[in-house]
Design a protein around this motif. Structure first.
Motif, PDB file in Angstrom:
ATOM      1  N   ARG A  46      10.546  -3.035   5.992  1.00 56.90           N
ATOM      2  CA  ARG A  46       9.480  -2.054   5.788  1.00 56.90           C
ATOM      3  C   ARG A  46       9.320  -1.221   7.055  1.00 56.90           C
ATOM      4  O   ARG A  46       9.463  -1.724   8.172  1.00 56.90           O
ATOM      5  CB  ARG A  46       8.160  -2.733   5.429  1.00 56.90           C
ATOM      6  CG  ARG A  46       8.138  -3.304   4.018  1.00 56.90           C
ATOM      7  CD  ARG A  46       6.717  -3.526   3.527  1.00 56.90           C
ATOM      8  NE  ARG A  46       6.007  -4.487   4.353  1.00 56.90           N
ATOM      9  CZ  ARG A  46       4.687  -4.690   4.271  1.00 56.90           C
ATOM     10  NH1 ARG A  46       3.958  -3.982   3.437  1.00 56.90           N
ATOM     11  NH2 ARG A  46       4.118  -5.586   5.044  1.00 56.90           N
ATOM     12  N   GLN A  85       3.470  13.359  -0.971  1.00 57.06           N
ATOM     13  CA  GLN A  85       4.508  12.467  -1.469  1.00 57.06           C
ATOM     14  C   GLN A  85       5.904  13.072  -1.312  1.00 57.06           C
ATOM     15  O   GLN A  85       6.858  12.361  -0.990  1.00 57.06           O
ATOM     16  CB  GLN A  85       4.242  12.128  -2.934  1.00 57.06           C
ATOM     17  CG  GLN A  85       3.007  11.265  -3.135  1.00 57.06           C
ATOM     18  CD  GLN A  85       2.720  10.992  -4.593  1.00 57.06           C
ATOM     19  OE1 GLN A  85       3.637  10.907  -5.412  1.00 57.06           O
ATOM     20  NE2 GLN A  85       1.449  10.875  -4.934  1.00 57.06           N
ATOM     21  N   THR A 117      -2.949   6.110  -0.622  1.00 55.12           N
ATOM     22  CA  THR A 117      -1.611   6.455  -1.116  1.00 55.12           C
ATOM     23  C   THR A 117      -0.564   5.478  -0.592  1.00 55.12           C
ATOM     24  O   THR A 117       0.300   5.005  -1.337  1.00 55.12           O
ATOM     25  CB  THR A 117      -1.250   7.888  -0.694  1.00 55.12           C
ATOM     26  OG1 THR A 117      -2.191   8.804  -1.261  1.00 55.12           O
ATOM     27  CG2 THR A 117       0.161   8.257  -1.155  1.00 55.12           C
ATOM     28  N   ASN A 158      -1.012   2.474   0.301  1.00 55.43           N
ATOM     29  CA  ASN A 158      -1.241   1.162  -0.303  1.00 55.43           C
ATOM     30  C   ASN A 158      -0.829   1.108  -1.768  1.00 55.43           C
ATOM     31  O   ASN A 158      -0.841   0.035  -2.382  1.00 55.43           O
ATOM     32  CB  ASN A 158      -2.726   0.780  -0.205  1.00 55.43           C
ATOM     33  CG  ASN A 158      -3.067   0.131   1.123  1.00 55.43           C
ATOM     34  OD1 ASN A 158      -2.262  -0.601   1.685  1.00 55.43           O
ATOM     35  ND2 ASN A 158      -4.254   0.409   1.641  1.00 55.43           N
ATOM     36  N   GLY A 159      -0.500   2.285  -2.338  1.00 57.98           N
ATOM     37  CA  GLY A 159      -0.149   2.339  -3.751  1.00 57.98           C
ATOM     38  C   GLY A 159       1.185   1.700  -4.052  1.00 57.98           C
ATOM     39  O   GLY A 159       1.987   1.398  -3.166  1.00 57.98           O
ATOM     40  N   GLU A 160       1.442   1.541  -5.338  1.00 60.68           N
ATOM     41  CA  GLU A 160       2.641   0.801  -5.769  1.00 60.68           C
ATOM     42  C   GLU A 160       3.939   1.466  -5.347  1.00 60.68           C
ATOM     43  O   GLU A 160       4.963   0.806  -5.203  1.00 60.68           O
ATOM     44  CB  GLU A 160       2.614   0.640  -7.291  1.00 60.68           C
ATOM     45  CG  GLU A 160       2.615   1.952  -8.060  1.00 60.68           C
ATOM     46  CD  GLU A 160       2.630   1.731  -9.566  1.00 60.68           C
ATOM     47  OE1 GLU A 160       2.953   0.604  -9.976  1.00 60.68           O
ATOM     48  OE2 GLU A 160       2.334   2.677 -10.312  1.00 60.68           O
ATOM     49  N   HIS A 161       3.937   2.772  -5.128  1.00 63.09           N
ATOM     50  CA  HIS A 161       5.170   3.459  -4.782  1.00 63.09           C
ATOM     51  C   HIS A 161       5.607   3.201  -3.342  1.00 63.09           C
ATOM     52  O   HIS A 161       6.786   3.356  -3.011  1.00 63.09           O
ATOM     53  CB  HIS A 161       5.011   4.966  -5.003  1.00 63.09           C
ATOM     54  CG  HIS A 161       4.753   5.349  -6.424  1.00 63.09           C
ATOM     55  ND1 HIS A 161       5.650   5.092  -7.439  1.00 63.09           N
ATOM     56  CD2 HIS A 161       3.683   5.949  -7.007  1.00 63.09           C
ATOM     57  CE1 HIS A 161       5.154   5.524  -8.589  1.00 63.09           C
ATOM     58  NE2 HIS A 161       3.967   6.044  -8.348  1.00 63.09           N
ATOM     59  N   TYR A 162       4.660   2.806  -2.475  1.00 63.99           N
ATOM     60  CA  TYR A 162       4.978   2.713  -1.046  1.00 63.99           C
ATOM     61  C   TYR A 162       4.717   1.340  -0.418  1.00 63.99           C
ATOM     62  O   TYR A 162       5.188   1.093   0.688  1.00 63.99           O
ATOM     63  CB  TYR A 162       4.193   3.773  -0.270  1.00 63.99           C
ATOM     64  CG  TYR A 162       4.531   5.177  -0.681  1.00 63.99           C
ATOM     65  CD1 TYR A 162       5.765   5.738  -0.353  1.00 63.99           C
ATOM     66  CD2 TYR A 162       3.645   5.934  -1.427  1.00 63.99           C
ATOM     67  CE1 TYR A 162       6.090   7.028  -0.750  1.00 63.99           C
ATOM     68  CE2 TYR A 162       3.966   7.225  -1.830  1.00 63.99           C
ATOM     69  CZ  TYR A 162       5.180   7.765  -1.492  1.00 63.99           C
ATOM     70  OH  TYR A 162       5.500   9.037  -1.884  1.00 63.99           O
ATOM     71  N   ARG A 163       4.002   0.483  -1.105  1.00 60.28           N
ATOM     72  CA  ARG A 163       3.589  -0.764  -0.452  1.00 60.28           C
ATOM     73  C   ARG A 163       4.764  -1.640  -0.033  1.00 60.28           C
ATOM     74  O   ARG A 163       4.643  -2.442   0.901  1.00 60.28           O
ATOM     75  CB  ARG A 163       2.624  -1.552  -1.347  1.00 60.28           C
ATOM     76  CG  ARG A 163       3.207  -2.066  -2.637  1.00 60.28           C
ATOM     77  CD  ARG A 163       2.252  -3.079  -3.283  1.00 60.28           C
ATOM     78  NE  ARG A 163       1.000  -2.431  -3.659  1.00 60.28           N
ATOM     79  CZ  ARG A 163       0.657  -2.180  -4.938  1.00 60.28           C
ATOM     80  NH1 ARG A 163       1.494  -2.498  -5.915  1.00 60.28           N
ATOM     81  NH2 ARG A 163      -0.482  -1.625  -5.212  1.00 60.28           N
ATOM     82  N   ASP A 164       5.911  -1.518  -0.720  1.00 59.29           N
ATOM     83  CA  ASP A 164       7.079  -2.311  -0.348  1.00 59.29           C
ATOM     84  C   ASP A 164       8.040  -1.546   0.560  1.00 59.29           C
ATOM     85  O   ASP A 164       9.103  -2.073   0.926  1.00 59.29           O
ATOM     86  CB  ASP A 164       7.836  -2.773  -1.606  1.00 59.29           C
ATOM     87  CG  ASP A 164       7.019  -3.755  -2.435  1.00 59.29           C
ATOM     88  OD1 ASP A 164       6.226  -4.507  -1.832  1.00 59.29           O
ATOM     89  OD2 ASP A 164       7.164  -3.750  -3.671  1.00 59.29           O
ATOM     90  N   SER A 212      -8.749   2.882  -2.807  1.00 59.17           N
ATOM     91  CA  SER A 212      -7.966   3.088  -4.017  1.00 59.17           C
ATOM     92  C   SER A 212      -7.527   4.539  -4.082  1.00 59.17           C
ATOM     93  O   SER A 212      -8.044   5.393  -3.365  1.00 59.17           O
ATOM     94  CB  SER A 212      -8.801   2.745  -5.257  1.00 59.17           C
ATOM     95  OG  SER A 212      -9.987   3.539  -5.280  1.00 59.17           O
TER      96      SER A 212
END
Length: 336
Positions: A12, A84, A114, A116-122, A214
């Protein structure tokens, strides 16, 4: 007390937000951090400006960083699409570290949401948010009553007083009393007192506090992603913006133009505005000029592909008069 992140997910990208109100010294701080980065690492910077012509990106590019700009308003406008797009382009280059510089009028909590969202958290590892401020201004209602300023202070994992060489002992006392009252949760190690943007690079290694931000709802007023490139045969482009009680206007000049450095400084000193920043091609080389609250700093850069200037104020700007003054101090024209 902030602590270094434990058991970080492999691969990461460490990501830090460097925020602060107009004139706090964010870009200067990032320039300092880039000077301190390990020689074998590649760093990326996602920079957002309230204005439209991208002054900070032009400055940061001289440091060898991967830079992507999101000009015009908040990074998360237009459903976050401009941010994004820029973020994805930088992450695709797989940098060793990512720094995000929001506009001084932006909402850092939305950026954290943003990330923390699913597109970037990993993909990204969110490190400490560094908030810079000018201690002389914390008692000014234009700052301490501004919602964005308050948000920037509240999301800070590390709160940094900058420009302290201009502060008195009384300013320092007031600052620390204000921090105790405003952010009593901050450990003393999370409070900085620096000058000229000389932030401690070790602060980038600290992890962010847990966040429940959020993804925000789409704003009613949407600002478009601006293309600031000069069209063929176009010599000058002008862009204007307004929001959060501020007005901006910026100009980009074709690289065939040069400016008289002395006249540029005379013009900048004469402007009665809250903020003025520019990169100029002059007969003496390329230079960055940064003016705020009557103080002006100047330093040279290796190159500038064009000249550009941005002016921001809390009052409507006399745009036509400003443009006329700028055109009057063009001193030469070269064939490119």
């Amino acid at each position: 007390m902030p602590t270094k992140e434990q058991n970080a997910v492999p691969n990461r990208i460490p990501t830090s937000i460097i925020t602060g109100f107009l004139g706090a010294g964010k870009t200067t701080a990032i320039l300092h951090l880039l000077d301190q980065k390990p020689a074998n690492e590649t760093w990326a910077v996602l920079v957002n400006e309230f204005g439209e012509v991208g002054i900070d990106g032009a400055i940061l590019s001289n440091k060898g960083a991967l830079v992507k700009e999101v000009p015009g308003g908040c990074m998360c406008c237009v459903n976050g699409l401009p941010m994004q797009i820029g973020l994805n382009m930088l992450l695709a280059r797989k940098p060793d570290r990512l720094l995000i510089e929001p506009t001084g009028l932006g909402h850092p909590d939305e950026i954290i949401a943003t990330l923390n969202g699913e597109h970037y958290r990993d993909i990204v590892s969110i490190q400490a948010t560094l908030t810079l401020l000018d201690p002389r201004k914390i008692t000014d209602p234009r700052y301490n009553e501004n919602e964005n300023f308050r948000k920037q202070v509240q999301v800070a994992d590390i709160l940094i007083a900058n420009k302290t060489d201009l502060c008195s002992d009384e300013d320092k006392r007031v600052f620390y009393e204000w921090v105790k009252a405003t952010r009593p949760d901050l450990h003393e190690d999370a409070i900085g007192w620096v000058n000229h943007g000389r932030v401690n690079p070790d602060w980038l290694e600290h992890s962010a506090a847990p966040s429940d931000y959020s993804i925000p709802a789409s704003p009613e007023s949407k600002l478009p992603l601006i293309d600031i490139a000069l069209a063929p045969q176009q010599d000058i482009v002008r862009k204007e913006n307004r929001g959060d009680g501020y007005f901006s206007c910026g100009w980009v000049f074709s690289p065939k133009y040069r400016f008289d450095m002395k006249e540029v400084l005379n013009l900048v000193y004469s402007l009665n505005v809250e903020r003025c920043k520019g990169v100029f091609r002059t007969s003496e080389g390329a230079a960055v000029i940064n003016a705020e609250n009557g103080g002006v700093t100047v330093y040279t850069v290796t190159e500038a592909p064009d000249s550009r200037i941005e002016v921001i104020d809390s009052q409507p700007l006399q745009v036509e008069s400003l443009e006329k003054l700028l055109k009057e101090i063009l001193v030469s024209e070269t064939v490119t």
